[in-house]
Design a protein around this motif. Structure first.
Motif, PDB file in Angstrom:
ATOM      1  N   UNK A  30       0.834  -1.207   0.000  1.00  0.00           N
ATOM      2  CA  UNK A  30       0.000   0.000   0.000  1.00  0.00           C
ATOM      3  C   UNK A  30       0.871   1.261   0.000  1.00  0.00           C
ATOM      4  N   UNK A  31       1.922   1.231   0.809  1.00  0.00           N
ATOM      5  CA  UNK A  31       2.821   2.383   0.888  1.00  0.00           C
ATOM      6  C   UNK A  31       3.612   2.535  -0.403  1.00  0.00           C
ATOM      7  N   UNK A  32       4.039   1.416  -0.965  1.00  0.00           N
ATOM      8  CA  UNK A  32       4.803   1.465  -2.226  1.00  0.00           C
ATOM      9  C   UNK A  32       3.933   2.002  -3.351  1.00  0.00           C
ATOM     10  N   UNK A  33       2.675   1.578  -3.378  1.00  0.00           N
ATOM     11  CA  UNK A  33       1.765   2.110  -4.381  1.00  0.00           C
ATOM     12  C   UNK A  33       1.598   3.607  -4.237  1.00  0.00           C
ATOM     13  N   UNK A  34       1.505   4.073  -2.990  1.00  0.00           N
ATOM     14  CA  UNK A  34       1.378   5.511  -2.745  1.00  0.00           C
ATOM     15  C   UNK A  34       2.638   6.248  -3.186  1.00  0.00           C
ATOM     16  N   UNK A  35       3.803   5.655  -2.923  1.00  0.00           N
ATOM     17  CA  UNK A  35       5.062   6.280  -3.328  1.00  0.00           C
ATOM     18  C   UNK A  35       5.100   6.493  -4.839  1.00  0.00           C
ATOM     19  N   UNK A  37       2.540   6.640  -6.826  1.00  0.00           N
ATOM     20  CA  UNK A  37       1.513   7.618  -7.189  1.00  0.00           C
ATOM     21  C   UNK A  37       2.022   9.041  -7.002  1.00  0.00           C
ATOM     22  N   UNK A  38       2.802   9.260  -5.958  1.00  0.00           N
ATOM     23  CA  UNK A  38       3.376  10.583  -5.722  1.00  0.00           C
ATOM     24  C   UNK A  38       4.353  10.944  -6.827  1.00  0.00           C
ATOM     25  N   UNK A  39       5.187   9.975  -7.209  1.00  0.00           N
ATOM     26  CA  UNK A  39       6.147  10.215  -8.303  1.00  0.00           C
ATOM     27  C   UNK A  39       5.398  10.464  -9.608  1.00  0.00           C
ATOM     28  N   UNK A  40       4.298   9.749  -9.812  1.00  0.00           N
ATOM     29  CA  UNK A  40       3.421   9.964 -10.956  1.00  0.00           C
ATOM     30  C   UNK A  40       4.130   9.932 -12.294  1.00  0.00           C
ATOM     31  N   UNK A  41       3.752  10.838 -13.181  1.00  0.00           N
ATOM     32  CA  UNK A  41       4.307  10.888 -14.519  1.00  0.00           C
ATOM     33  C   UNK A  41       5.780  11.281 -14.515  1.00  0.00           C
ATOM     34  N   UNK A 186       2.441  12.555   3.344  1.00  0.00           N
ATOM     35  CA  UNK A 186       1.366  11.609   3.049  1.00  0.00           C
ATOM     36  C   UNK A 186       1.439  10.515   4.116  1.00  0.00           C
ATOM     37  N   UNK A 187       0.406  10.409   4.932  1.00  0.00           N
ATOM     38  CA  UNK A 187       0.440   9.501   6.081  1.00  0.00           C
ATOM     39  C   UNK A 187      -0.003   8.103   5.682  1.00  0.00           C
ATOM     40  N   UNK A 194       7.318  11.547   2.567  1.00  0.00           N
ATOM     41  CA  UNK A 194       7.584  12.984   2.448  1.00  0.00           C
ATOM     42  C   UNK A 194       8.266  13.234   1.110  1.00  0.00           C
ATOM     43  N   UNK A 195       7.774  14.219   0.356  1.00  0.00           N
ATOM     44  CA  UNK A 195       8.360  14.506  -0.960  1.00  0.00           C
ATOM     45  C   UNK A 195       8.785  15.965  -1.055  1.00  0.00           C
TER      46      UNK A 195
END
Length: 210
Positions: A30-35, A37-41, A186-187, A194-195
């Motif tokens: 779940x956290x890796x997916x969020x990471x 998603x933050x990096x995105x395109x 992002x919690x 943190x980005x």
């Protein structure tokens, strides 16, 4: 051996194996997916620098998701060699470089490999054992500053921090991160992502007059 599933990109649902070791803390799906998603395109066509690589899942999945090249830095020789084995299994060895060295000894300005990646944005992931955010705070701050200094403009720093090092009232913040940088949080307890993005510094007309 432990096992992790790649959750996105061309290698989606493929599994990687890694040596089970108390020093290796694989990031939750779940956290890796969020990471990512933050990096995105920003991941497409960029270079990913995976510090404290451990299982290598971030480096490998970043290539699956379109990264031009990934660099995995892992000091434990057996673990680092396993990353190489998995890269060969997936046919991505040419896109993945594994450096067997202590992250704190990997001085960015002295790594010749990075000069070939200067034409691309970087996503630098810093996901150490949680206790290092409390016991090696100054070293980690220096690490962030060193990588940010050499990273091309528009690069991103992504950290996974233990929530014990963070506060969220009245304003989000993390005492373990350089306070001079602007962070987005992002919690995903027990961790917090943190980005920070390195923006291009453009001169204004007032700057020129000054």
């Amino acid at each position: 051996m432990g096992e992790l599933r790649i959750i996105g990109g061309d290698l989606r649902n493929r599994k990687i194996s890694y040596p089970i070791d108390p020093r290796t803390r694989p990031m939750k799906d779940r956290t890796r997916g969020a990471l990512f998603n933050i990096a995105g395109q920003k991941l497409n066509g960029c270079a990913v620098i995976d510090l404290f690589s451990g299982s290598g899942i971030i480096a490998i999945e970043s290539i699956s998701r379109g990264a031009l090249h990934a660099v995995a830095v892992e000091k434990h020789a057996v673990t680092a060699n396993r990353i190489r084995v998995m890269a060969a299994k997936f046919g991505i060895s040419e896109k993945l470089t594994v450096l067997t060295m202590d992250v704190f000894d990997a001085i960015p300005s002295e790594l010749q490999l990075l000069s070939s990646l200067r034409e691309n944005r970087w996503v630098v992931t810093i996901c150490p054992p949680f206790d290092l955010w409390l016991s090696e705070t100054e070293k980690l701050r220096g690490l962030i500053d060193d990588w940010l200094a050499i990273a091309p403009d528009e690069s991103m720093i992504l950290c996974e921090v233990c929530d014990k090092a963070c506060k969220f009232t009245p304003e989000p913040g993390c005492a373990s991160l350089p306070s001079s940088l602007q962070w987005k949080f992002y919690v995903h307890r027990p961790s917090v992502l943190a980005s920070h993005r390195k923006t291009v510094q453009r001169l204004t007309s007032d700057d020129v007059k000054g």
